[in-house]
Design a protein around this motif. Structure first.
Motif: not given
Length: 336
Positions: A312-319, A324-327
């Motif tokens: 039930f736990f998730r992590i995500n990351a994107d660029y 203006f670019s965003t992480f």
């Protein structure tokens, strides 16, 4: 985690104002103050709109009926290499009363994102029938404090409906401190087109469309006793944005990858409120709620990211690559 979100929320509005002595500009008269404030703030409001527009999805695979996910999302919008957004050209010919102390007629000066300091201007003019004679330093920006990003953060919830449709909401309850109050809300919808295909569960990818609206409201109190006295001097701001996205992602059990093409459009409305008293050789000039400025932003962006699912736990990351670019980073809890 709550403290992190609080920091991001407050920073997203107040950090760009921290170096502001914009009230001093009213010594030059309303027209000059409005022109300078608009040029000074425009890049920061543009970066802020791009920042709050992100984080609407971490997969193209819409949740089934009753599936849900609650996320804590943070965005870091950078401008370290955006030199064209850190300065603007101040030409005194465009101003009625503002002059450089060294008698220059044109100079590069800092925006709210910049780092140029020590630019002194002088006022020696008759304004509204009164003689104003003073000088002060123009405001610098975030880079002068070694800050090269604008953060934002909020809580987001997603719930699956029927036929590949998922609804979303994001919010940050109104937070108040001595100088800053800020709150955020938004809503969105995602539709997974692959859910309509007969072999949906066998396909290795999902394709979705996402639409999201975000509104950030805030108030920053910058009352001071510098060149311009007064009371209840504050900035009241409303940032709003729409994000229209086409998204594709893999459909694997544990780790997935996603990407999207996005069209972002937004607007900022900023009111300079309060009472401002400009000292003169006679009676002071008093301005109440002197002016308002607005800026519109639009542009295309593209992002790529990954999501890790552990029960039930998730992590995500994107660029996200844009003007203006965003992480973006998300911590998610839920089931499908």
């Amino acid at each position: 985690m709550k403290r992190i979100i609080l920091l991001f929320a407050l920073c997203s509005f107040s950090i760009g104002m921290a170096q502001s002595n914009l009230n001093d500009l009213l010594a030059a008269g309303l027209n000059d103050a409005e022109r300078f404030t608009n040029d000074w703030m425009a890049p920061m409001t543009e970066a802020g709109i791009y920042s709050i527009s992100n984080g609407w999805y971490n997969s193209a695979d819409a949740k089934p009926l009753g599936g849900f996910e609650i996320s804590i999302i943070g965005n870091i919008t950078g401008f370290k290499n955006k030199d064209d957004k850190k300065t603007f050209t101040l030409n005194t010919a465009d101003y009625e009363n503002l002059q450089f102390v060294d008698a220059s007629t044109s100079k590069e000066v800092a925006t709210a994102l910049g780092d140029i300091e020590g630019i002194d201007v002088a006022i020696n003019a008759t304004i509204e029938g009164q003689q104003v004679t003073t000088q002060f330093e123009l405001p610098s920006g975030l880079s002068s404090e070694d800050l090269n990003f604008i953060p934002s953060g909020y809580i987001q919830a997603s719930v699956g409906l029927i036929k590949g449709t998922e609804i979303k909401a994001r919010f940050l309850p109104k937070i108040n401190t001595d100088d800053v109050s800020v709150g955020l809300y938004g809503f969105g919808i995602q539709h997974d087109f692959t859910k309509h295909l007969p072999a949906d569960k066998l396909l290795p990818v999902a394709i979705s469309a996402v639409i999201g609206y975000t509104n950030l409201s805030g108030e920053y109190d910058f009352t001071s006793t510098g060149v311009v006295n007064g009371e209840n001097q504050r900035i009241d701001a409303q940032f709003s944005s729409w994000n229209f996205s086409a998204v594709v992602s893999t459909r694997l059990p544990v780790i997935n990858f996603y990407g999207g093409l996005n069209y972002i459009t937004g607007k900022s409305d900023i009111d300079i409120l309060g009472t401002y008293e400009v000292e003169t050789t006679g009676a002071p000039i008093v301005y109440d709620d002197p002016f308002a400025i607005s800026n519109k932003v639009s542009g295309v962006s593209a992002n790529i990211g990954t999501k890790l699912k552990l029960g039930f736990f998730r992590i995500n990351a994107d660029y996200n690559i844009a003007e203006f670019s965003t992480f973006t980073f998300g911590v998610n809890f839920g089931f499908r």
